[in-house]
Design a protein around this motif. Structure first.
Motif, PDB file in Angstrom:
ATOM      1  N   ILE A  17       5.137  -8.494  21.326  1.00 28.93           N
ATOM      2  CA  ILE A  17       4.490  -9.341  22.080  1.00 28.93           C
ATOM      3  C   ILE A  17       5.284 -10.466  22.699  1.00 28.93           C
ATOM      4  CG2 ILE A  17       2.575  -8.423  21.047  1.00 28.93           C
ATOM      5  CD1 ILE A  17       2.416 -11.503  20.087  1.00 28.93           C
ATOM      6  N   LEU A  18       4.718 -10.792  23.794  1.00 26.47           N
ATOM      7  CA  LEU A  18       5.272 -11.978  24.593  1.00 26.47           C
ATOM      8  C   LEU A  18       3.910 -12.863  24.576  1.00 26.47           C
ATOM      9  CD1 LEU A  18       7.701 -13.067  26.329  1.00 26.47           C
ATOM     10  CD2 LEU A  18       6.373 -12.225  28.362  1.00 26.47           C
ATOM     11  N   PHE A  19       4.381 -14.434  24.082  1.00 31.94           N
ATOM     12  CA  PHE A  19       3.254 -15.256  24.261  1.00 31.94           C
ATOM     13  C   PHE A  19       3.555 -16.494  24.772  1.00 31.94           C
ATOM     14  CE2 PHE A  19       5.530 -15.079  20.219  1.00 31.94           C
ATOM     15  CZ  PHE A  19       5.951 -16.499  20.087  1.00 31.94           C
ATOM     16  N   GLY A  20       2.694 -17.598  25.060  1.00 31.38           N
ATOM     17  CA  GLY A  20       3.025 -18.545  25.507  1.00 31.38           C
ATOM     18  C   GLY A  20       3.827 -19.766  24.817  1.00 31.38           C
ATOM     19  N   LYS A  21       4.686 -20.512  25.399  1.00 36.90           N
ATOM     20  CA  LYS A  21       5.445 -21.618  24.540  1.00 36.90           C
ATOM     21  C   LYS A  21       4.786 -22.352  23.773  1.00 36.90           C
ATOM     22  CE  LYS A  21       9.381 -24.201  25.988  1.00 36.90           C
ATOM     23  NZ  LYS A  21      10.350 -24.352  27.029  1.00 36.90           N
ATOM     24  N   LYS A  27       9.962  -1.433  24.533  1.00 33.96           N
ATOM     25  CA  LYS A  27      11.663  -1.459  24.655  1.00 33.96           C
ATOM     26  C   LYS A  27      11.952  -0.298  25.634  1.00 33.96           C
ATOM     27  CE  LYS A  27      12.681  -4.897  22.120  1.00 33.96           C
ATOM     28  NZ  LYS A  27      13.409  -6.066  22.583  1.00 33.96           N
ATOM     29  N   GLY A  28      11.228   0.838  25.600  1.00 38.18           N
ATOM     30  CA  GLY A  28      11.654   1.854  26.539  1.00 38.18           C
ATOM     31  C   GLY A  28      11.842   1.453  28.024  1.00 38.18           C
ATOM     32  N   GLU A  29      10.785   0.993  28.319  1.00 35.68           N
ATOM     33  CA  GLU A  29      10.735   0.392  29.716  1.00 35.68           C
ATOM     34  C   GLU A  29      11.897  -0.623  29.964  1.00 35.68           C
ATOM     35  OE1 GLU A  29       6.852  -0.711  31.275  1.00 35.68           O
ATOM     36  OE2 GLU A  29       6.072   1.203  30.576  1.00 35.68           O
ATOM     37  N   MET A  30      11.883  -1.507  29.002  1.00 31.80           N
ATOM     38  CA  MET A  30      12.902  -2.629  29.165  1.00 31.80           C
ATOM     39  C   MET A  30      14.249  -2.050  29.414  1.00 31.80           C
ATOM     40  SD  MET A  30      11.326  -5.576  29.272  1.00 31.80           S
ATOM     41  CE  MET A  30      12.513  -6.887  29.034  1.00 31.80           C
TER      42      MET A  30
END
Length: 112
Positions: A65-69, A96-99
């Motif tokens: 996941i990506l989260f805020g700083k 990761k497949g799309e990245m």
């Protein structure tokens, strides 16, 4: 110790940050910027709506996941530094497949 978060909270292990810059300079631990991505380690059962019905979470164990700083609370469980945050603080799930496809497109544009 086994830890299970309550309600809509999620336990996250931060991704490892690079110890070298792109130019090859070694970055000391105290100067590193903490990564804003991580792996979901545990999830709570979900939040409840006004009627008391359980609303399941969109993230699951193992998601990247990506989260805020400044999101979440840092805790130490079994000697490991982890983050506990609400699902609302999570910006998205990294596929990761799309990245890989995005990186190939950027490399193709750079080569042209």
């Amino acid at each position: 110790m086994k830890f299970r978060p309550l309600h809509d909270r999620v336990v996250i292990r931060r991704a490892e940050s690079d110890t070298k810059s792109k130019g090859g300079i070694i970055i000391p631990d105290n100067a590193k910027e903490k990564p804003q991505e991580g792996e979901v380690i545990a999830v709570g059962p979900g939040a409840r709506d006004e009627n008391g019905a359980l609303i399941a979470l969109d993230v699951k164990h193992g998601d990247l996941i990506l989260f805020g700083k400044w999101s979440g609370t840092e805790v130490k469980i079994d000697g490991e530094d982890l983050l506990i945050m609400k699902e609302a603080d999570i910006m998205g799930i990294i596929d990761k497949g799309e990245m890989g496809g995005l990186e190939k497109t950027a490399a193709a544009k750079k080569a042209a």
